[in-house]
Write an enzyme that holds these catalytic residues in place. Structure first.
Site, PDB file in Angstrom:
ATOM      1  N   GLY A  98       0.840  -1.278   0.026  1.00  6.45           N
ATOM      2  CA  GLY A  98      -0.013  -0.091  -0.061  1.00  6.45           C
ATOM      3  C   GLY A  98       0.873   1.339   0.215  1.00  6.45           C
ATOM      4  O   GLY A  98       2.021   1.075   0.437  1.00  6.45           O
TER       5      GLY A  98
ATOM      6  N   CYS B 272       5.456  -5.997   1.259  1.00  9.32           N
ATOM      7  CA  CYS B 272       5.884  -4.629   1.226  1.00  9.32           C
ATOM      8  C   CYS B 272       5.302  -3.751   2.421  1.00  9.32           C
ATOM      9  O   CYS B 272       5.641  -3.861   3.494  1.00  9.32           O
ATOM     10  CB  CYS B 272       5.333  -4.064  -0.144  1.00  9.32           C
ATOM     11  SG  CYS B 272       6.062  -2.310  -0.496  1.00  9.32           S
ATOM     12  N   TYR B 273       4.195  -2.899   2.324  1.00 10.19           N
ATOM     13  CA  TYR B 273       3.679  -2.227   3.240  1.00 10.19           C
ATOM     14  C   TYR B 273       3.365  -3.218   4.490  1.00 10.19           C
ATOM     15  O   TYR B 273       3.525  -2.855   5.745  1.00 10.19           O
ATOM     16  CB  TYR B 273       2.420  -1.574   3.010  1.00 10.19           C
ATOM     17  CG  TYR B 273       1.710  -0.863   4.039  1.00 10.19           C
ATOM     18  CD1 TYR B 273       2.461   0.389   4.663  1.00 10.19           C
ATOM     19  CD2 TYR B 273       0.826  -1.108   4.718  1.00 10.19           C
ATOM     20  CE1 TYR B 273       1.807   0.980   6.032  1.00 10.19           C
ATOM     21  CE2 TYR B 273      -0.010  -0.741   5.767  1.00 10.19           C
ATOM     22  CZ  TYR B 273       0.560   0.468   6.530  1.00 10.19           C
ATOM     23  OH  TYR B 273      -0.077   1.134   7.398  1.00 10.19           O
TER      24      TYR B 273
ATOM     25  N   HIS C 227       7.614  -7.925  -4.232  1.00  8.14           N
ATOM     26  CA  HIS C 227       6.350  -8.244  -4.428  1.00  8.14           C
ATOM     27  C   HIS C 227       6.171  -9.721  -5.386  1.00  8.14           C
ATOM     28  O   HIS C 227       6.679  -9.585  -6.485  1.00  8.14           O
ATOM     29  CB  HIS C 227       5.725  -7.051  -5.542  1.00  8.14           C
ATOM     30  CG  HIS C 227       5.177  -6.001  -4.846  1.00  8.14           C
ATOM     31  ND1 HIS C 227       3.877  -5.632  -4.207  1.00  8.14           N
ATOM     32  CD2 HIS C 227       5.968  -4.688  -4.428  1.00  8.14           C
ATOM     33  CE1 HIS C 227       3.876  -4.585  -3.672  1.00  8.14           C
ATOM     34  NE2 HIS C 227       5.150  -4.066  -3.763  1.00  8.14           N
TER      35      HIS C 227
ATOM     36  N   GLU D  69       3.820 -11.036  -6.099  1.00  6.60           N
ATOM     37  CA  GLU D  69       2.654 -11.481  -7.215  1.00  6.60           C
ATOM     38  C   GLU D  69       3.139 -10.812  -8.634  1.00  6.60           C
ATOM     39  O   GLU D  69       2.255 -11.093  -9.336  1.00  6.60           O
ATOM     40  CB  GLU D  69       1.554 -10.862  -6.621  1.00  6.60           C
ATOM     41  CG  GLU D  69       1.444  -9.122  -6.481  1.00  6.60           C
ATOM     42  CD  GLU D  69       2.355  -8.696  -5.387  1.00  6.60           C
ATOM     43  OE1 GLU D  69       3.027  -9.486  -4.678  1.00  6.60           O
ATOM     44  OE2 GLU D  69       1.964  -7.565  -4.699  1.00  6.60           O
TER      45      GLU D  69
ATOM     46  N   SER E 153     -25.921  -9.271 -23.617  1.00  5.02           N
ATOM     47  CA  SER E 153     -25.294  -8.727 -24.585  1.00  5.02           C
ATOM     48  C   SER E 153     -24.522  -9.391 -25.593  1.00  5.02           C
ATOM     49  O   SER E 153     -24.068  -8.835 -26.427  1.00  5.02           O
ATOM     50  CB  SER E 153     -24.506  -7.602 -23.819  1.00  5.02           C
ATOM     51  OG  SER E 153     -23.292  -8.393 -23.384  1.00  5.02           O
ATOM     52  N   GLY E 154     -24.238 -10.300 -25.331  1.00  6.21           N
ATOM     53  CA  GLY E 154     -23.412 -11.452 -26.265  1.00  6.21           C
ATOM     54  C   GLY E 154     -21.948 -11.554 -25.643  1.00  6.21           C
ATOM     55  O   GLY E 154     -21.086 -12.014 -26.170  1.00  6.21           O
TER      56      GLY E 154
ATOM     57  N   VAL F  41     -19.023 -12.182 -22.869  1.00  8.50           N
ATOM     58  CA  VAL F  41     -18.861 -13.476 -22.124  1.00  8.50           C
ATOM     59  C   VAL F  41     -19.605 -13.465 -20.586  1.00  8.50           C
ATOM     60  O   VAL F  41     -20.241 -14.235 -20.276  1.00  8.50           O
ATOM     61  CB  VAL F  41     -17.169 -13.723 -21.819  1.00  8.50           C
ATOM     62  CG1 VAL F  41     -16.380 -12.467 -21.053  1.00  8.50           C
ATOM     63  CG2 VAL F  41     -17.016 -15.006 -21.152  1.00  8.50           C
ATOM     64  N   ASP F  42     -19.479 -12.421 -19.716  1.00 12.67           N
ATOM     65  CA  ASP F  42     -20.174 -12.257 -18.516  1.00 12.67           C
ATOM     66  C   ASP F  42     -21.547 -12.568 -18.422  1.00 12.67           C
ATOM     67  O   ASP F  42     -22.090 -13.510 -17.970  1.00 12.67           O
ATOM     68  CB  ASP F  42     -19.903 -10.945 -17.740  1.00 12.67           C
ATOM     69  CG  ASP F  42     -18.231 -10.505 -17.838  1.00 12.67           C
ATOM     70  OD1 ASP F  42     -17.620 -11.417 -18.184  1.00 12.67           O
ATOM     71  OD2 ASP F  42     -17.874  -9.224 -17.596  1.00 12.67           O
ATOM     72  N   SER F  43     -22.335 -11.776 -19.373  1.00 14.08           N
ATOM     73  CA  SER F  43     -23.783 -12.004 -19.356  1.00 14.08           C
ATOM     74  C   SER F  43     -24.059 -13.478 -19.826  1.00 14.08           C
ATOM     75  O   SER F  43     -25.128 -14.015 -19.435  1.00 14.08           O
ATOM     76  CB  SER F  43     -24.671 -10.885 -19.916  1.00 14.08           C
ATOM     77  OG  SER F  43     -24.222 -10.688 -21.243  1.00 14.08           O
TER      78      SER F  43
ATOM     79  N   LYS G 135     -12.080 -12.291 -14.496  1.00 16.53           N
ATOM     80  CA  LYS G 135     -12.466 -12.619 -15.753  1.00 16.53           C
ATOM     81  C   LYS G 135     -11.756 -13.913 -16.184  1.00 16.53           C
ATOM     82  O   LYS G 135     -12.411 -14.552 -17.218  1.00 16.53           O
ATOM     83  CB  LYS G 135     -11.824 -11.243 -16.516  1.00 16.53           C
ATOM     84  CG  LYS G 135     -12.362 -11.325 -18.286  1.00 16.53           C
ATOM     85  CD  LYS G 135     -13.615 -10.507 -18.107  1.00 16.53           C
ATOM     86  CE  LYS G 135     -14.345 -10.191 -19.405  1.00 16.53           C
ATOM     87  NZ  LYS G 135     -15.444  -9.279 -19.311  1.00 16.53           N
TER      88      LYS G 135
END
Ligand code: XMP
Length: 510
Positions: free
Chosen positions: A54, A81-82, A169, A171, A221-222, A224-226, A366
């Site tokens: 942070g 880190c922080y 870090h 990650e 909507s077409g 991927v999520d919906s 995602k």
């Protein structure tokens, strides 16, 4: 319950990345505000805790400090880190302001690395981004790694529950063996089970959704999520789900036909397409201001959607493809982001519809949604599709939306996407499109002078759309796109390529 690692967020831009890396190990990781209460933390029942990085300094009067219960939980803790400095501070060591250190350093492992740094080799490249450092290590801690500038770049508790602090870090991709370090912590120290898999997620989500009562309405909507949300819910409740696809007249070339076809041919669910193009385009006539256009599209969408809900109902639930980053954005310890654009999705539905919200993907990132899509047999053309904004081409057309400009944006956009696909680069980039405005430039076509439109190609690379870089496309590919656009679309004389990153630009031009 699935084993989980809880990451306390102190506002680092990499906090999500920590979760994603851990989920890559098939262990569920979640991000919570740093000031989570002891009771709430107990409810989460994690196998281990990570304190993120942070921007603050532990010596600041208003530094974010978690509740003592976090340290007294007896759970394994890793501070990054922080988070590392917090551990030094909390356990009686001393943190001092140091020269800022950004970028790569060489981390040398001391004394075998005490479980956390085991197996990563004697020295690795580690990515740093900090202004403070541990000057004095707490009494019952040992140094397990150092860099040239940081004597205590990694520390471990000598007794009691395992507590680790690392200044770098793990990650970020620039840290060598970073995933191995997280794996050591999550699997060996916390002993978390690797039970977070997408096939298990599907099974559990279907089980849970099967238990709900009443009918569900889902706007698709077409994207991927919906689509994934709809397919998942359909698997659970079948006929009780009704999907609606609104053609607002602002979609990409052939999109309405394609999405309708995919839903009709593949999924066997209740699906209805509503052609509302004339309504939307009528409302947009004469409107040039970007925010005004967004508002009009948003309001019209709510109107069309509400009409549908009323005439096809009753519905008890409204399904949305909300993802994890959207869910926690509001709950996390960051200042309120200023509104740059009023993003519209299905929101603000009138209260009289009285719908409860169903968000089956709210725990997923995602790439996990894409994996779920594969498991559910959603066609690749949907799950690899570029994101497309709710207000559609209205935000890719500068100034008033006219039939001429719509046609140009559609055909040019398709050329950009097709050529990118031909070059094997479509899935490599975040988004690619063509925009058009009212600016014109002189050209010569045949032997005649033409004062035609300028088309702007925009192709960006990004991982989360928060920041984006313009993609360095090969020049011959740009040339091909440009030639096709000027040859195949009447009245386009110039093509430009947008070379602004976000920030200071945004991805969409309006
Ligand atoms: P900007 O233009 O703000 O866009 O850099 C970031 C990402 O969001 C998409 N976008 C939207 N998505 N409704 C959406 O669902 C919207 O109103 C909207 N506006 C922009 C944009 O395509 C990019 O991926």
């Amino acid at each position: 319950m699935t084993d989980r690692i809880t990451v306390l967020d102190f506002g680092s831009q990499y906090s999500h990345l920590i979760c994603r890396r851990i989920r890559d190990l098939s262990v569920y990781a979640e991000l919570v505000p740093y000031d989570i209460t002891a009771e709430e933390l107990a409810r989460h029942d994690p196998k281990g805790i990570i304190l993120s990085g942070g921007p603050a300094s532990v010596s600041d009067g208003d530094a974010p400090i978690p509740e003592d219960a976090v340290f007294e939980s007896g759970l394994p803790i890793l501070g990054i880190c922080y988070g590392h400095q917090l551990i030094v501070h909390r356990y009686g060591g001393r943190v001092k302001r140091a020269n800022r250190e950004y970028g790569s350093s060489t981390l040398t492992v001391d004394g075998g690395g005490a479980g956390l740094l085991g197996g990563i080799g004697g020295s690795v490249r580690a990515w740093m981004s900090h202004g403070d450092e541990a000057e004095q290590v707490p009494r019952n801690f040992e140094v397990i790694g150092h860099t040239e500038n940081s004597r205590a770049a990694a520390i471990a508790s000598r007794d009691g529950p395992p507590v680790y602090g690392i200044q770098f870090h793990p990650e970020v991709a620039h840290t060598e063996q970073g995933s191995r370090i997280l794996e050591n912590f999550v699997l060996n120290v916390c002993k978390a089970s690797r039970d977070w898999t997408m096939s298990r997620f599907v099974e559990e989500a279907v089980g849970k959704i099967s238990g709900i009562e009443g009918n569900v309405l889902c706007g698709v909507s077409g994207g991927v999520d919906s689509t994934v949300a709809a397919v998942l819910i359909h698997r659970a409740i079948g006929e009780r789900l009704k999907c609606v696809f609104v053609d607002n007249g602002l979609l990409r070339e052939g999109e309405s036909r394609e999405i309708t076809g995919i839903f009709r041919d593949n999924f066997g669910m209740n699906f209805e397409a509503v052609d509302a193009a004339q309504k939307f385009l009528g409302k947009l006539r004469g409107v040039a201001d970007p925010e005004a256009k967004r508002k009009i599209v948003g309001e019209e969408f709510v109107r069309v959607f509400s009409d549908f809900a009323e005439s096809r109902g009753p519905f008890r639930w409204l399904a949305q493809g909300t993802l994890y980053p959207d869910v926690i954005e509001s709950g996390v310890s960051k200042g309120p982001a200023s509104v740059i654009k009023s993003h519209h999705n299905v929101g603000g539905l009138p209260e009289w519809l009285d719908l409860e919200v169903l968000e089956p993907l709210r725990d997923l990132y995602k790439d996990e949604v894409r994996e779920v899509a594969r498991i559910l047999g959603v066609p690749r053309s949907i799950y690899m599709r570029h994101p497309f904004p709710g207000p559609g081409l209205a935000v890719r057309i500068m100034g008033e939306v006219t039939p001429e400009k719509l046609k140009i944006a559609r055909v040019a956009g398709k050329i950009v996407e097709d050529e990118l696909g031909q070059a094997g680069l479509y899935s490599e980039v975040w988004q690619a499109y063509a925009a058009v405005g009212d600016d014109r430039a002189v050209g010569v076509v045949g032997d005649g002078r033409v004062y035609g439109n300028i088309v702007m190609i925009r192709v960006v690379s990004s991982t989360d759309a928060m920041t984006a870089d313009w993609t360095r496309l090969p020049h011959d590919l740009l040339e091909k796109m440009s030639n096709r656009i000027t040859n195949e679309i009447d009245n386009v004389t110039w093509v430009s390529y947008a070379v602004s990153s976000k920030p200071p630009a945004t991805i969409e031009p309006q």
